[in-house]
Design a protein around this motif. Structure first.
Motif, mmCIF file in Angstrom:
data_model
loop_
_atom_site.group_PDB
_atom_site.id
_atom_site.type_symbol
_atom_site.label_atom_id
_atom_site.label_comp_id
_atom_site.label_asym_id
_atom_site.label_seq_id
_atom_site.Cartn_x
_atom_site.Cartn_y
_atom_site.Cartn_z
ATOM 1 N N CYS A 15 29.520 48.035 13.877
ATOM 2 C CA CYS A 15 30.635 47.482 13.094
ATOM 3 C C CYS A 15 30.989 46.093 13.603
ATOM 4 N N CYS A 18 29.082 43.426 11.872
ATOM 5 C CA CYS A 18 29.102 43.630 10.423
ATOM 6 C C CYS A 18 30.302 42.875 9.857
ATOM 7 N N CYS A 22 31.339 48.194 4.257
ATOM 8 C CA CYS A 22 31.764 49.459 3.649
ATOM 9 C C CYS A 22 33.196 49.379 3.120
ATOM 10 N N CYS A 88 25.731 53.390 5.381
ATOM 11 C CA CYS A 88 26.133 52.190 6.125
ATOM 12 C C CYS A 88 25.020 51.145 6.050
ATOM 13 N N ARG A 92 24.946 47.303 4.376
ATOM 14 C CA ARG A 92 24.643 46.106 5.161
ATOM 15 C C ARG A 92 23.504 45.313 4.524
HETATM 16 S S1 SF4 Z 1 28.966 49.086 6.866
HETATM 17 FE FE1 SF4 Z 1 28.511 50.272 8.717
HETATM 18 S S2 SF4 Z 1 28.421 48.758 10.388
HETATM 19 FE FE2 SF4 Z 1 29.492 47.825 8.642
HETATM 20 S S3 SF4 Z 1 31.667 48.161 9.061
HETATM 21 FE FE3 SF4 Z 1 30.916 49.840 7.734
HETATM 22 S S4 SF4 Z 1 30.328 51.488 9.148
HETATM 23 FE FE4 SF4 Z 1 30.514 49.587 10.352
#
Ligand code: SF4
Ligand code: SF4
Length: 97
Positions: A15, A18, A22, A88, A92
């Motif tokens: 996270c 990132c 999400c 997730c 991304r």
């Molecule tokens: S997409 Fe995955 S890595 Fe990015 S904030 Fe959400 S849970 Fe975290």
């Protein structure tokens, strides 16, 4: 020397590297966790989701830090969404991370 792609270490999925991908998804509120009213969007049938602003992100996300500002009261779906899960990683990839 070129390293074959399959032998290269894959970037870590965290996270912290990132941009809260999400937190752009639709999040239904299906149990009472104390989400503040100003972040709730209601449809004409009374269904509740997290409000998203024109930039696409949940209104409860801090635009500078990409952190959840209502972490203790976030919806159940947000609690269940797992870092590194298939969903997730899909999010991304969609945003080029
Ligand atoms: S997409 Fe995955 S890595 Fe990015 S904030 Fe959400 S849970 Fe975290
Ligand atoms: S409530 Fe928090 S964790 Fe859930 S989508 Fe909004 S900012 Fe992200």
């Amino acid at each position: 020397m070129n390293i074959p792609v399959k032998n290269q270490p894959s970037p870590e999925v965290l996270c912290s590297n990132c941009k809260a991908c999400c937190c752009r998804l639709e999040v239904m509120i299906i149990s009472e966790t104390g989400v503040p009213e100003e972040h709730i969007k209601r449809d004409s049938w009374g269904g509740e989701t997290m409000l998203r602003l024109s930039d696409g992100w949940c209104s409860a996300m801090d635009r500078d830090t990409f952190m959840c500002t209502i972490y203790e009261n976030r919806p159940w779906i947000c609690r269940e969404f797992e870092m590194g899960s298939y969903e997730c990683k899909e999010e991304r990839v969609e945003y080029g991370l």
